[in-house]
Design a protein around this motif. Structure first.
Motif, short mmCIF file in Angstrom:
data_model
loop_
_atom_site.label_atom_id
_atom_site.label_comp_id
_atom_site.label_asym_id
_atom_site.label_seq_id
_atom_site.Cartn_x
_atom_site.Cartn_y
_atom_site.Cartn_z
N TYR A 69 -74.67 -107.85 5.76
CA TYR A 69 -74.40 -106.57 6.46
C TYR A 69 -73.19 -106.62 6.71
O TYR A 69 -72.23 -105.65 6.46
N PHE A 70 -72.47 -107.79 7.19
CA PHE A 70 -71.09 -107.73 7.61
C PHE A 70 -70.02 -107.72 6.53
O PHE A 70 -68.74 -107.42 6.74
N ARG A 108 -68.31 -104.74 5.67
CA ARG A 108 -67.26 -104.26 6.66
C ARG A 108 -65.88 -104.18 6.22
O ARG A 108 -65.51 -105.46 5.55
N PHE A 130 -63.38 -107.75 7.01
CA PHE A 130 -64.44 -108.61 7.13
C PHE A 130 -63.92 -109.88 7.06
O PHE A 130 -62.81 -110.09 6.37
N PHE A 173 -65.56 -115.70 9.07
CA PHE A 173 -66.88 -115.07 9.55
C PHE A 173 -68.07 -116.26 9.51
O PHE A 173 -68.96 -116.42 10.33
N VAL A 225 -77.17 -109.05 13.94
CA VAL A 225 -75.99 -108.45 13.97
C VAL A 225 -75.41 -107.77 15.36
O VAL A 225 -74.19 -107.77 15.52
N PHE A 272 -72.66 -109.74 17.42
CA PHE A 272 -71.61 -109.63 17.01
C PHE A 272 -70.77 -108.37 17.64
O PHE A 272 -69.63 -108.12 17.31
N SER A 273 -71.60 -107.34 18.46
CA SER A 273 -71.05 -106.41 18.84
C SER A 273 -70.91 -106.24 20.46
O SER A 273 -71.70 -106.81 21.07
N GLY A 328 -72.54 -99.71 11.37
CA GLY A 328 -73.65 -100.15 11.93
C GLY A 328 -74.47 -99.26 12.91
O GLY A 328 -75.69 -99.47 13.38
N GLN A 388 -74.94 -97.87 5.98
CA GLN A 388 -74.36 -98.46 7.01
C GLN A 388 -74.08 -97.94 8.24
O GLN A 388 -74.01 -98.59 9.52
#
Length: 761
Positions: free
Chosen positions: A253-254, A257, A260, A265, A297, A300-301, A414, A452
């Motif tokens: 997923y990441f 980005r 990234f 990460f 996920v 991380f937000s 996301g 995404q």
């Protein structure tokens, strides 16, 4: 032996006879003819690189670079004169791709081979080179250069030096040092690929002084997972297959980005896994990481949920058409999800949306609810809504818009990006050019990252048509369009009542509620009056008036009861409105009200007769702030395609108001201006655009005398048709008008009951 001397001469404090004695003594001590271990061991660097995951192209470049430096050293020992070397470097690549690590290896290699006198790497960034005042930067930069003399100066995020006088001063100082100290200093500029190219372009001297360029690719999924496996194996902890799979999904997923973190990460992910696992209380499981230890996920937000679970679309007032569209959308998502459980993979399609409607019709609220539903359905992986306007996307200068828009897109990844008043991107003049840049960036992201994030464009219906026209790529990338209709009087009253109820108050009686309806009716057709927001204004005004009137009362019933005297007057609300052009309350005679009742009833009758499936959402003879003394909604009469007969019938509906006045009173007044304009526009389209003219099919651009004659003929036929229907049903018109005079507003069901299935004409 010559290679030994070539690469170790700086470490040996003697030569000639002393050197021979030293080497002989060393061999005798070892019991065999052997040289001491060299300061430079080529296999040592090779071994270090072999332990690094990925970076194949970088490893190959370093091998060539190493061979070149070794050759120069041998040539120097053999008295061969080569041109001065330029070993200053440019490292480009995203964060976490190993730029600093490789810089350290190269620094050590250059020292061990003997090109640099010291094994040191001085790491700096903009703040270490640039001073707070003009003229001080050169000295600050020179100080860092002096620290690095004899080794390597590594400048991270070097692109931040470009774009202002302070950075330019630092660059100029660096360029001079790179030339003056090319034999005892190596400068490495590092940063993101696209930004570093712009950085090099800012100063012609930079490119000519850079001898080597290394590009660091992002790590592949397999390489990233190998990094994670190394951390797992070195920890001594067991990880279940389910945990590995879930961690892989997070990485996948990441890694798509922008910016990234690559290897960084993986470090962060492993740390989060260990932190979550540290809460384990089961002694038997303390050395086993399972899927529950792998963070989702959303961990991380920092965004909060878009909408609370208790907020449901079904609880919102009105929005019947939107609710139906959402119902179909939900069914599609549910079907796709269920199909996947049976191994059927239906392409997800395009989930980008457009919301059209006036202000206060609930677009933002529905977006927040939809975000939560998209998240729960797995369409998006974060329950977040990034709300922006055109101003958040458009830059002030040429070249600023695309990066500014991309930054907003990155924040929305996301989740959902909600662009309110999106039509402002169309703009005029320079704003239009910048808007085009923003839209082009959005379109690319919508296509490249369709799985995404979701983009919702919102704005007024007509203005959004202009927005769609600015770029042909927008429409094809919008999968769903939701149309938000204005609230009617009853819906606005219901919103008001909910607001009053949520405050713990009650509507005292029917008279009070009717006063609220009358107030809503007055403003309901004023352009941009605010819809649901206006209803909230009325409730806020009610709270103010109620507080004043109940300030000194001890009557508990009065304290919690909203009465007729608490309802703000039309004049009160007009004073609160920013637009002062509203119709002020006026003295309307009973005869004028009756004429209005005949007028609106005529519209309703002819509409029911000629368009039996159409909906009459509102029939009233209450004065409105728009200037109308009455109103019948004709929504739904126009279609994408209409026959000639349907358009002629539509003209009859428009002409029915004044036709009814004439039949019922003997004449008609001047209140049918808007009706005649609509009828005229319809007739003009028929003969100028739709090929429905009696004189031929040709399209016409301008109206002339003959066109006006044909338009008048169509309007006259429409008037006569409506007049005949009303004459045939005059008793029913009289009865409906009387009910309107009594109640001011009549429902569609009541009118249909009066007109009945047996209405003639």
């Amino acid at each position: 032996f010559s290679d030994f001397l070539t690469f170790n001469s700086r470490a040996i404090p003697f030569d000639n006879d002393e050197l021979a004695d030293y080497l002989a003594a060393y061999s005798n001590a070892e019991g065999r003819p052997v040289l001491p271990p060299g300061i430079y061991d080529k296999d040592r660097l090779k071994d270090k690189l072999s332990k690094i995951i990925g970076m194949d192209s970088i490893k190959e470049q370093i091998a060539h670079f190493e061979n070149y430096i070794a050759f120069r050293k041998k040539a120097e020992a053999g008295k061969i004169k080569l041109p001065d070397a330029n070993l200053h470097m440019l490292f480009t690549g995203n964060a976490g791709t190993g730029k600093t690590m490789i810089a350290r290896m190269i620094s050590t290699m250059l020292y061990e081979i003997g090109f640099l006198p010291e094994d040191k790497l001085v790491e700096v960034e903009r703040k270490d080179l640039v001073a707070n005042y003009l003229g001080q930067t050169a000295g600050k930069t020179a100080g860092k250069i002096q620290d690095a003399i004899g080794g390597v100066l590594f400048i991270d995020e070097a692109y931040t030096l470009a774009g202002d006088q302070y950075g330019e001063e630092a660059i100029a100082t660096l360029l001079k040092a790179m030339e003056d100290h090319r034999n005892d200093l190596v400068v490495i500029f590092a940063g993101y690929s696209d930004k570093m190219q712009k950085f090099i372009d800012t100063n012609p001297g930079l490119s000519s002084r850079i001898g080597y360029k290394f590009h660091f690719d992002d790590y592949s999924y397999d390489e990233l997972m190998k990094m994670l496996e190394l951390k797992i194996s070195s920890s001594g902890i067991t990880v279940t297959d389910a945990a590995r799979e879930r961690a892989g999904l997070v990485v996948k997923y990441f890694m798509r980005r922008r910016n990234f973190g690559n290897g960084r990460f993986i470090d962060t992910l492993w740390q989060e896994i260990i932190i979550r696992h540290s809460a384990c209380k089961d002694p038997a499981a303390i050395f086993v990481i399972d899927e529950n230890d792998v963070p989702p996920v959303t961990a991380f937000s920092t965004r909060r949920d878009a909408a609370p679970k208790e907020l449901k679309l079904e609880d919102l007032v009105g929005l019947a058409q939107v609710k139906e569209q959402v119902r179909r959308f939900r069914n599609k998502i549910a079907f796709e999800k269920r199909a996947r459980e049976f191994g059927v993979s239906i392409p997800r399609g395009n989930s980008h949306m457009m919301f059209t409607g006036n202000a206060g019709t609930g677009k933002t609220t529905v977006a927040r609810i939809l975000v939560r539903e998209l998240y729960e359905a797995g369409i998006i992986v974060e329950n977040k809504l990034i709300e922006v306007t055109a101003g958040d996307l458009i830059g002030e200068y040429v070249g600023q818009t695309a990066p500014k828009t991309q930054a907003v897109i990155d924040r929305a990844m996301g989740g959902v990006l909600f662009i309110d008043e999106a039509y402002a991107l169309a703009g005029t003049g320079r704003t239009a050019d910048y808007g085009q840049d923003a839209v082009a960036t959005l379109i690319k992201a919508m296509e490249d990252n369709r799985d995404q994030f979701v983009v919702i464009f919102a704005g007024y219906t007509e203005e959004m048509k202009n927005f769609l026209a600015m770029n042909t790529g927008i429409s094809s990338r919008i999968g769903y369009t939701f149309r938000f209709e204005d609230y009617n009087t009853e819906e606005l009253t219901e919103i008001y009542k909910m607001k009053i109820s949520s405050a713990g108050l009650v509507i005292a009686d029917e008279e009070t509620e009717n006063a609220v309806k009358a107030l809503m009716q007055y403003f309901v057709s004023v352009p941009n009056f605010g819809n649901g927001r206006f209803s909230e204004k009325v409730s806020d005004a009610t709270f103010t008036i109620h507080a004043e009137k109940c300030a000194d009362t001890d009557d508990q019933v009065r304290l919690i009861s909203v009465t007729r005297e608490d309802i703000p007057s039309i004049e009160y609300m007009i004073a609160m409105m920013p637009d002062g052009n509203l119709l002020k309350p006026s003295d309307i005679t009973e005869a004028e009200n009756l004429r209005t009742a005949y007028h609106e009833t005529g519209h309703a009758l002819v509409m029911i007769k000629l368009f039996p499936e159409a909906s009459l959402s509102r029939i009233t003879v209450s004065a409105e702030g728009s200037g109308a003394l009455g109103y019948v909604s004709t929504a739904g009469l126009t279609k994408t395609t209409s026959t000639s007969e349907e358009l002629r019938n539509l003209i009859s509906v428009y002409m029915a108001g004044i036709a009814s006045e004439k039949v019922m009173t003997g004449d008609y007044a001047n209140g049918g201006t808007s009706d005649i304009e609509k009828a005229t526009d319809t007739a003009w389209n028929m003969i100028s655009r739709f090929g429905m003219s009696e004189t031929g099919f040709a399209s016409r651009k301008t109206r002339d005398e003959k066109s006006n004659e044909e338009i008048n003929k169509l309007l006259k036929k429409g008037f006569e048709n409506a007049e005949q229907i009303i004459r045939d049903n005059s008793d029913r018109v009289e009865k409906a008008a009387a009910l309107l005079m009594k109640n001011k507003t009549v429902s569609e069901a009541e009118l249909r009951e009066i007109f009945g299935a047996g209405a003639e004409g």
